[in-house]
Design an enzyme around this catalytic site. Structure first.
Site, short mmCIF file in Angstrom:
data_model
loop_
_atom_site.label_atom_id
_atom_site.label_comp_id
_atom_site.label_asym_id
_atom_site.label_seq_id
_atom_site.Cartn_x
_atom_site.Cartn_y
_atom_site.Cartn_z
N CYS A 1 0.80 1.56 58.46
CA CYS A 1 1.04 2.65 57.52
C CYS A 1 0.40 2.38 56.16
CB CYS A 1 2.53 2.94 57.42
SG CYS A 1 2.85 4.53 56.62
N HIS B 1 3.52 4.49 62.72
CA HIS B 1 4.53 3.43 62.80
C HIS B 1 4.69 3.03 64.25
CE1 HIS B 1 5.82 3.33 58.64
NE2 HIS B 1 5.60 4.64 58.63
N GLU C 1 6.14 0.56 65.35
CA GLU C 1 7.49 0.03 65.55
C GLU C 1 8.51 1.14 65.76
OE1 GLU C 1 5.96 0.36 62.75
OE2 GLU C 1 7.34 0.80 61.10
#
Lengths: 192, 250
Positions: free
Chosen positions: A76, A174, A176
């Site tokens: 990001c 993202h 994650e």
């Protein structure tokens, strides 16, 4: 050991959780020796470009990141700070990738928030990812496309969804927070 | 193409999921983490956890639960319910939430929206608006829908955007729990008037209701609770249906 660079940006915990879910040890640190000697480095971030760059400079993390030889993954804001320059706060960045960071024109909702698919995917980081796979984005600024682009996403304009130069990797999305697809990409990075 | 988001909402009380009908009559719908994991497997795009019994004492329990959720869940999630101060927000963000939703406290002190946006970025500020149509106007309600306010919903939505909200979660109290469909008119009005994502909430009863809200408004997402909790519609089944109706979903 995987080092997650600690700086004044949010979202570090969720990166740590994602790495741990894959069974890897990691440490959140701003200690130069720990970062330099770790196997791999993750450079995460949600936040504002100029204050993040100021913090990195003040702690000499800017020169450290550029000098790393092991695989480094920006996420990001991390990707944006690895570019040359950001319009956000007129910020000179690390200059690893040959692109500038611009603000989305307000033709559609900004931030670009939600799940979007990747196009023109290439390279080891995105091995096994297809045009039908979606990942989670939240951002108001985007990295232009350039020779370092390894995936494009099209929202208002086509932009770099992922980038790579030598040992430096980055994703605007993202990973994650991108469910199984994000996990696969993180695994690609951690296993290489 | 950016996808429309399907968002299950888990109302939390003492760590368990509950769901009221018309904001009352609470039923138990199972363990929060188990349910959250099930939704992730079914390709939910995001999760919302609302602590409906957020008192001072419960706040610590909530942080612990958020931490547990963050460890196990790999999609974005929002936490709300009884959040009154920047301190509360910090605790929830530190525990691992991606977004924090505020409602009554934003009405009480709109400055909280700006403070949150400044400290953590607009992307993590969700303003939840409970709205009710009465006397020919959509009005804002607070305290879990118990207390009316003099605020008109459209004006309040524009104000929260200006103050730095990153998203509006719009719940129609007239529709909530009825299973007769989302409030198309007010969702349309708000999503046309602001340039931040609007999540429609309240009233989902069939798959066609989701199609309707996405076709007739600019809503970025649709939120529902009971139809998912009690297995009336599975998220994967809903998404398969929306794909056949040419609604872009993941």
């Amino acid at each position: 050991m995987i080092a997650i660079i600690k700086y004044n940006a949010g979202n570090i915990r969720s990166v740590e959780n994602a790495v741990k879910r894959l069974g890897y040890d990691c440490i959140i640190t701003d200690n130069a020796d720990q970062i330099r000697t770790s196997e791999k480095v993750i450079f995460p971030g949600v936040g504002e470009a100029s204050s993040a760059m100021n913090y990195l400079k003040k702690n000499n993390l800017d020169t450290l990141i550029k000098s790393l030889n092991q695989p480094v993954l920006g996420i990001c804001l991390g990707q944006q700070l690895m570019c040359k320059y950001s319009d956000e706060g007129n910020t000179g960045c690390l200059g690893i990738f040959d692109a500038s960071v611009k603000k989305f024109p307000p033709n559609e909702l900004v931030p670009h928030m939600g799940w979007n698919n990747l196009e023109n995917v290439k390279g080891e980081l995105l091995k096994g990812i297809s045009i039908n796979d979606n990942v989670y984005f939240v951002h108001s600024y985007y990295s232009e496309t350039c020779t370092n682009t390894i995936a494009v996403c099209d929202y208002i304009v086509p932009f770099s969804a992922a980038m790579q130069k030598d040992n430096f990797y980055a994703t605007q999305f993202h990973l994650e927070k991108s469910a199984a697809v994000g996990e696969k990409i993180l695994k690609n990075f951690l296993e290489q | 193409m950016l996808k429309k988001r399907i968002i299950p909402c888990l109302d939390i009380k003492d760590g368990r999921t509950v769901k009221g009908v018309n904001f009352l009559d609470i039923r138990d719908a199972g363990d929060a983490i188990d349910l959250a994991k099930k939704y992730v497997r079914e390709s939910a795009d995001e999760l919302v956890f609302l602590d409906i019994t957020a008192t001072e004492e419960k706040r610590k329990t909530l942080s612990a639960l958020v931490e547990k959720i963050a460890k196990e869940i790999n999609i974005p999630f929002t936490v709300g319910g009884g959040i009154n101060s920047l301190e509360d927000v910090s605790a929830i963000i530190k525990a691992g939430a991606d977004k924090v939703s505020i409602n009554s406290s934003a009405v009480k002190r709109p400055g909280l929206i700006s403070e949150m946006a400044e400290q953590y970025g607009s992307q993590c500020v969700v303003v939840a608006i409970d709205t009710k149509f009465e006397n020919n106007a959509w009005m804002v309600y607070v305290n879990g829908g118990k207390t009316p306010t003099p605020l008109k919903t459209l004006a309040w939505a524009k104000q929260v955007e200006k103050l730095g909200a990153g998203e509006i979660l719009l719940t129609s109290m007239n529709n909530d729990g009825t299973k007769n469909g989302f409030a198309v008119d007010i969702t349309n009005e708000i999503s046309e008037a602001v340039n931040i994502p609007v999540i429609a909430s309240g009233g989902a009863g069939t798959k066609a209701h989701f199609k309707e809200i996405f076709e007739q408004t600019k809503a970025s997402g649709a939120l529902a609770a009971s139809i998912f909790h009690f297995g009336e519609i599975s998220i994967s089944e809903l998404k398969d249906y929306l794909k056949t109706q040419n609604i872009p979903v993941r």
